[in-house]
Design a protein around this motif. Structure first.
Motif, PDB file in Angstrom:
ATOM      1  N   GLY A  94       0.626  -1.267   0.105  1.00 47.76           N
ATOM      2  CA  GLY A  94       0.097   0.070   0.134  1.00 47.76           C
ATOM      3  C   GLY A  94       0.675   0.830   0.008  1.00 47.76           C
ATOM      4  O   GLY A  94       2.088   0.933   0.016  1.00 47.76           O
ATOM      5  N   SER A  95       0.049   2.576   0.254  1.00 48.13           N
ATOM      6  CA  SER A  95       0.836   4.089  -0.142  1.00 48.13           C
ATOM      7  C   SER A  95       1.706   3.879   1.565  1.00 48.13           C
ATOM      8  O   SER A  95       2.280   4.714   1.758  1.00 48.13           O
ATOM      9  CB  SER A  95       1.049   4.732  -0.520  1.00 48.13           C
ATOM     10  OG  SER A  95      -0.067   5.094  -0.723  1.00 48.13           O
ATOM     11  N   LYS A  96       0.507   4.257   2.487  1.00 53.21           N
ATOM     12  CA  LYS A  96       0.842   4.148   3.753  1.00 53.21           C
ATOM     13  C   LYS A  96       1.568   4.478   4.487  1.00 53.21           C
ATOM     14  O   LYS A  96       2.367   5.362   5.169  1.00 53.21           O
ATOM     15  CB  LYS A  96      -0.156   4.208   4.361  1.00 53.21           C
ATOM     16  CG  LYS A  96      -0.712   4.336   5.779  1.00 53.21           C
ATOM     17  CD  LYS A  96      -1.714   4.126   6.557  1.00 53.21           C
ATOM     18  CE  LYS A  96      -2.347   4.908   7.852  1.00 53.21           C
ATOM     19  NZ  LYS A  96      -3.379   4.010   8.467  1.00 53.21           N
ATOM     20  N   ILE A 102       4.681   5.819   2.903  1.00 53.75           N
ATOM     21  CA  ILE A 102       4.484   7.053   3.216  1.00 53.75           C
ATOM     22  C   ILE A 102       5.066   7.610   4.962  1.00 53.75           C
ATOM     23  O   ILE A 102       5.867   8.468   4.427  1.00 53.75           O
ATOM     24  CB  ILE A 102       3.813   7.795   3.034  1.00 53.75           C
ATOM     25  CG1 ILE A 102       2.864   7.787   0.986  1.00 53.75           C
ATOM     26  CG2 ILE A 102       3.009   9.325   3.872  1.00 53.75           C
ATOM     27  CD1 ILE A 102       1.525   8.651   0.694  1.00 53.75           C
ATOM     28  N   TYR A 146      -3.415  14.603   4.434  1.00 56.16           N
ATOM     29  CA  TYR A 146      -3.151  13.325   5.115  1.00 56.16           C
ATOM     30  C   TYR A 146      -2.605  13.019   5.804  1.00 56.16           C
ATOM     31  O   TYR A 146      -1.367  13.873   6.122  1.00 56.16           O
ATOM     32  CB  TYR A 146      -2.753  12.354   3.748  1.00 56.16           C
ATOM     33  CG  TYR A 146      -3.095  10.742   3.859  1.00 56.16           C
ATOM     34  CD1 TYR A 146      -4.374  10.116   4.450  1.00 56.16           C
ATOM     35  CD2 TYR A 146      -1.756   9.901   3.847  1.00 56.16           C
ATOM     36  CE1 TYR A 146      -4.165   8.954   4.751  1.00 56.16           C
ATOM     37  CE2 TYR A 146      -1.524   8.906   4.289  1.00 56.16           C
ATOM     38  CZ  TYR A 146      -2.770   7.999   4.578  1.00 56.16           C
ATOM     39  OH  TYR A 146      -2.466   6.483   4.753  1.00 56.16           O
ATOM     40  N   ASN A 178       0.375  15.881  -3.089  1.00 54.59           N
ATOM     41  CA  ASN A 178      -0.683  15.527  -2.410  1.00 54.59           C
ATOM     42  C   ASN A 178      -2.189  15.442  -3.596  1.00 54.59           C
ATOM     43  O   ASN A 178      -2.730  16.192  -3.402  1.00 54.59           O
ATOM     44  CB  ASN A 178      -1.349  15.055  -1.294  1.00 54.59           C
ATOM     45  CG  ASN A 178      -3.002  13.810  -1.342  1.00 54.59           C
ATOM     46  OD1 ASN A 178      -3.391  14.156  -0.932  1.00 54.59           O
ATOM     47  ND2 ASN A 178      -2.477  13.444  -2.389  1.00 54.59           N
ATOM     48  N   ASN A 192      -6.732  15.432  -1.252  1.00 59.59           N
ATOM     49  CA  ASN A 192      -7.581  14.577  -0.377  1.00 59.59           C
ATOM     50  C   ASN A 192      -7.387  15.918   1.063  1.00 59.59           C
ATOM     51  O   ASN A 192      -5.583  15.741   1.282  1.00 59.59           O
ATOM     52  CB  ASN A 192      -6.597  13.498   0.381  1.00 59.59           C
ATOM     53  CG  ASN A 192      -7.709  12.584   1.645  1.00 59.59           C
ATOM     54  OD1 ASN A 192      -8.470  13.706   2.029  1.00 59.59           O
ATOM     55  ND2 ASN A 192      -7.716  11.591   2.371  1.00 59.59           N
ATOM     56  N   ALA A 196      -1.970   9.473  -4.430  1.00 56.71           N
ATOM     57  CA  ALA A 196      -2.644   8.362  -4.564  1.00 56.71           C
ATOM     58  C   ALA A 196      -4.410   7.671  -5.081  1.00 56.71           C
ATOM     59  O   ALA A 196      -5.007   7.262  -5.214  1.00 56.71           O
ATOM     60  CB  ALA A 196      -3.142   7.699  -2.693  1.00 56.71           C
ATOM     61  N   SER A 214      -4.852   0.501  -3.485  1.00 50.36           N
ATOM     62  CA  SER A 214      -6.895   0.910  -2.895  1.00 50.36           C
ATOM     63  C   SER A 214      -7.726   1.884  -3.453  1.00 50.36           C
ATOM     64  O   SER A 214      -8.072   1.395  -3.440  1.00 50.36           O
ATOM     65  CB  SER A 214      -5.930   1.634  -2.050  1.00 50.36           C
ATOM     66  OG  SER A 214      -5.342   0.927  -1.164  1.00 50.36           O
ATOM     67  N   LYS A 215      -7.008   2.945  -4.526  1.00 46.02           N
ATOM     68  CA  LYS A 215      -8.362   3.499  -4.746  1.00 46.02           C
ATOM     69  C   LYS A 215      -8.259   3.160  -6.862  1.00 46.02           C
ATOM     70  O   LYS A 215      -9.793   2.991  -6.762  1.00 46.02           O
ATOM     71  CB  LYS A 215      -7.988   5.413  -4.434  1.00 46.02           C
ATOM     72  CG  LYS A 215      -7.835   5.284  -3.401  1.00 46.02           C
ATOM     73  CD  LYS A 215      -8.077   5.476  -2.176  1.00 46.02           C
ATOM     74  CE  LYS A 215      -7.376   5.792  -1.065  1.00 46.02           C
ATOM     75  NZ  LYS A 215      -7.362   5.941   0.259  1.00 46.02           N
ATOM     76  N   ARG A 263      -3.175  -4.098   0.499  1.00 42.94           N
ATOM     77  CA  ARG A 263      -2.036  -3.694   0.365  1.00 42.94           C
ATOM     78  C   ARG A 263      -1.224  -3.671  -0.577  1.00 42.94           C
ATOM     79  O   ARG A 263      -0.149  -4.390  -1.086  1.00 42.94           O
ATOM     80  CB  ARG A 263      -1.309  -3.422   1.569  1.00 42.94           C
ATOM     81  CG  ARG A 263      -2.323  -4.046   2.795  1.00 42.94           C
ATOM     82  CD  ARG A 263      -3.485  -2.789   3.028  1.00 42.94           C
ATOM     83  NE  ARG A 263      -2.664  -1.526   3.175  1.00 42.94           N
ATOM     84  CZ  ARG A 263      -2.573  -0.530   2.655  1.00 42.94           C
ATOM     85  NH1 ARG A 263      -3.755  -0.408   2.018  1.00 42.94           N
ATOM     86  NH2 ARG A 263      -2.209   0.886   3.158  1.00 42.94           N
ATOM     87  N   TYR A 266     -13.742  13.058  -3.401  1.00 45.40           N
ATOM     88  CA  TYR A 266     -14.150  13.601  -2.607  1.00 45.40           C
ATOM     89  C   TYR A 266     -14.972  15.085  -3.187  1.00 45.40           C
ATOM     90  O   TYR A 266     -14.669  15.772  -4.421  1.00 45.40           O
ATOM     91  CB  TYR A 266     -12.921  14.145  -1.253  1.00 45.40           C
ATOM     92  CG  TYR A 266     -12.308  13.291  -0.825  1.00 45.40           C
ATOM     93  CD1 TYR A 266     -12.758  12.353   0.380  1.00 45.40           C
ATOM     94  CD2 TYR A 266     -11.034  12.803  -1.036  1.00 45.40           C
ATOM     95  CE1 TYR A 266     -12.096  10.627   1.022  1.00 45.40           C
ATOM     96  CE2 TYR A 266     -10.787  11.696  -0.666  1.00 45.40           C
ATOM     97  CZ  TYR A 266     -10.793  10.687   0.179  1.00 45.40           C
ATOM     98  OH  TYR A 266      -9.954   9.845   0.996  1.00 45.40           O
TER      99      TYR A 266
HETATM  100  C1  LIG Z   1      -3.828  10.989   1.103  1.00 51.40           C
HETATM  101  C2  LIG Z   1      -3.727   9.662   0.596  1.00 51.40           C
HETATM  102  N1  LIG Z   1      -2.907   9.082   0.532  1.00 51.40           N
HETATM  103  C3  LIG Z   1      -2.208   8.308   0.563  1.00 51.40           C
HETATM  104  C4  LIG Z   1      -3.200   7.130   1.360  1.00 51.40           C
HETATM  105  C5  LIG Z   1      -3.312   5.636   1.415  1.00 51.40           C
HETATM  106  O1  LIG Z   1      -3.435   5.101   0.538  1.00 51.40           O
HETATM  107  P1  LIG Z   1      -3.181   3.339   0.893  1.00 51.40           P
HETATM  108  O2  LIG Z   1      -2.035   2.924   2.081  1.00 51.40           O
HETATM  109  O3  LIG Z   1      -3.508   2.449   0.966  1.00 51.40           O
HETATM  110  O4  LIG Z   1      -2.252   2.963  -0.648  1.00 51.40           O
HETATM  111  C6  LIG Z   1      -4.673   7.219   1.482  1.00 51.40           C
HETATM  112  C7  LIG Z   1      -5.692   6.360   2.173  1.00 51.40           C
HETATM  113  O5  LIG Z   1      -6.331   6.749   2.300  1.00 51.40           O
HETATM  114  C8  LIG Z   1      -4.558   9.090   1.266  1.00 51.40           C
HETATM  115  O6  LIG Z   1      -6.012   9.148   1.266  1.00 51.40           O
END
Ligand SMILES: Cc1ncc(COP(=O)(O)O)c(C=O)c1O
Length: 379
Positions: free
Chosen positions: A100-102, A105, A126, A170, A174, A204, A233-234, A242, A318
């Motif tokens: 995943g990217s969380k 990041i 975020y 970003n 978001n 993302a 994810s999206k 993930r 959003y």
């Molecule tokens: C701005 C932004 N970046 C990254 C993510 C991380 O997503 P994921 O870890 O599922 O790739 C999210 C998840 O809501 C997000 O809103």
């Protein structure tokens, strides 16, 4: 004596979304039926071809996945970036798969903070950019995203370039749903090289667009000092799988290749195989976009008929909606909650988010239609 625990953890306990959860529980206990636009987690079905690829990849044995990921996955990502952005990434040196990217990041600050400790994060934004920086011993500067500036950071107003380690952006954004033009990335990347910091671009939501596909920092003529993060994810409704990637400057990718084996955050091999199927298919992404577009029309239309102003909705899932009159984002959200419509107060996403609420278009179309009827009634 009790064992030590990071003091950062107790400050995170006051995370404002906990208040939203409490308010939701109280309303539900009073019998209010809730339609939840509050938390931005997709609830779309994962495409069948992805599920099939995952099932087919389950083997008799299971080994540790390598941090650099399967060559086939890196190639699938490079091919996708080629088709989508017209760029030629080297799968060997410019791409690394992530869980995943969380986590990627969050972990970036640990891999790059050292001599410099300052990390610039968008406000509203975020929360993981900030938390990653703080847990790595960094210092954070919040850069406001104002409507007057198209929800882009005002680069002329920022003056800490020479102390900066990382500047997070970003787009599609978001929570404001704004999109950045390529010229914005170009200017920031030039600043990054001149002043010696890293431009980190979290993309993302790059595939959830409604008019024209937004650009990527990967399209910059030079990727030195630039890293891009993206995720399935999206795009492919695969939050639970993930799977994402980081791509860009080969020197930075080499740093991640060196750092990440210690953390052990490579996706499972069967998830990587499912991800190859996902990156290779666009038909399901078009269907996902069409579903979000429909929900956006239903909810956005109701808000506009109600006289509410949608400040941002160019892309993402959003709607960033201006709070009417002299209400705060929290009091407006509380008022909508009484009618069963759950939204996130902008102030929960950062001080500069005050004056807006965020609708995450994650409920079903049928729920969106019910919410639209409710919104038209709310005075
Ligand atoms: C701005 C932004 N970046 C990254 C993510 C991380 O997503 P994921 O870890 O599922 O790739 C999210 C998840 O809501 C997000 O809103």
């Amino acid at each position: 004596m009790t064992a030590p625990v990071s003091p950062l953890l107790s400050s995170l306990a006051a995370y404002p979304f906990v208040r939203l959860e409490e308010a939701k529980r109280e309303a539900a206990a009073r019998g209010v039926e809730l339609i939840d636009f509050g938390v931005g987690e997709p609830r779309e079905p994962t495409p069948q071809l992805v599920r099939d690829a995952l099932a087919a990849a389950l083997g008799d044995t299971s080994r540790y996945p390598l941090a650099q990921g399967l060559p086939e996955l890196r190639k699938a990502i490079a091919d996708w970036a080629g088709r989508r952005f017209g760029v030629a990434l080297d799968p060997e040196t410019e791409i690394i798969p992530t869980l995943g990217s969380k986590e990627a990041i969050f972990g970036l600050a640990q891999a790059v903070l050292g001599g410099r400790r300052l990390v610039a994060v968008p406000d509203p934004g975020y929360p993981v950019y900030e938390r990653g920086a703080l847990f790595a011993g960094g210092e954070v500067v919040a850069v406001p995203l104002l409507e007057a500036n198209g929800f882009l950071p005002d680069l002329d107003a920022f003056d800490a370039w020479d102390r900066l380690a990382v500047f997070w952006v970003n787009y599609p954004n978001n929570p404001t749903a704004a999109v950045a033009p390529l010229a914005f990335y170009e200017r920031l990347a030039q600043l990054a090289r001149r002043h010696g910091f890293l431009l980190a671009s979290d993309e993302a939501y790059s595939e959830l667009w409604f008019e024209s596909p937004p650009p990527s920092a990967l399209q910059l003529p030079e990727l030195t000092n630039v890293l891009v993060f993206n995720t399935l994810s999206k795009r492919s409704s695969m939050t639970g799988y993930r799977s994402g990637f980081a791509a860009g400057d080969p020197q930075l990718i080499a740093a991640l290749r060196a750092f990440r084996p210690t953390v052990g955050t490579a996706p499972q091999e069967f998830v990587q195989r499912a991800s190859i199927a996902a990156w290779g298919d666009e038909a399901h992404v078009e269907q996902t976009r069409a579903r979000y577009r429909r929900k956006r029309e239903v909810v956005g239309g109701a808000l506009e008929r109600r006289g509410l102003r949608i400040a941002g909705s160019a892309a993402t899932m959003y709607l960033w909606v201006a709070v009417p009159g002299s209400e705060t984002s929290e009091s407006f959200a509380a008022r909508l909650l009484e009618h069963g419509v759950v939204v996130a107060p902008g102030a929960y996403l950062g001080a500069a988010g005050e004056g807006y609420v965020r609708f995450a278009l994650v409920p079903s179309l049928e729920e969106c239609e019910r919410a639209a009827a409710i919104l038209e009634e709310v005075s």
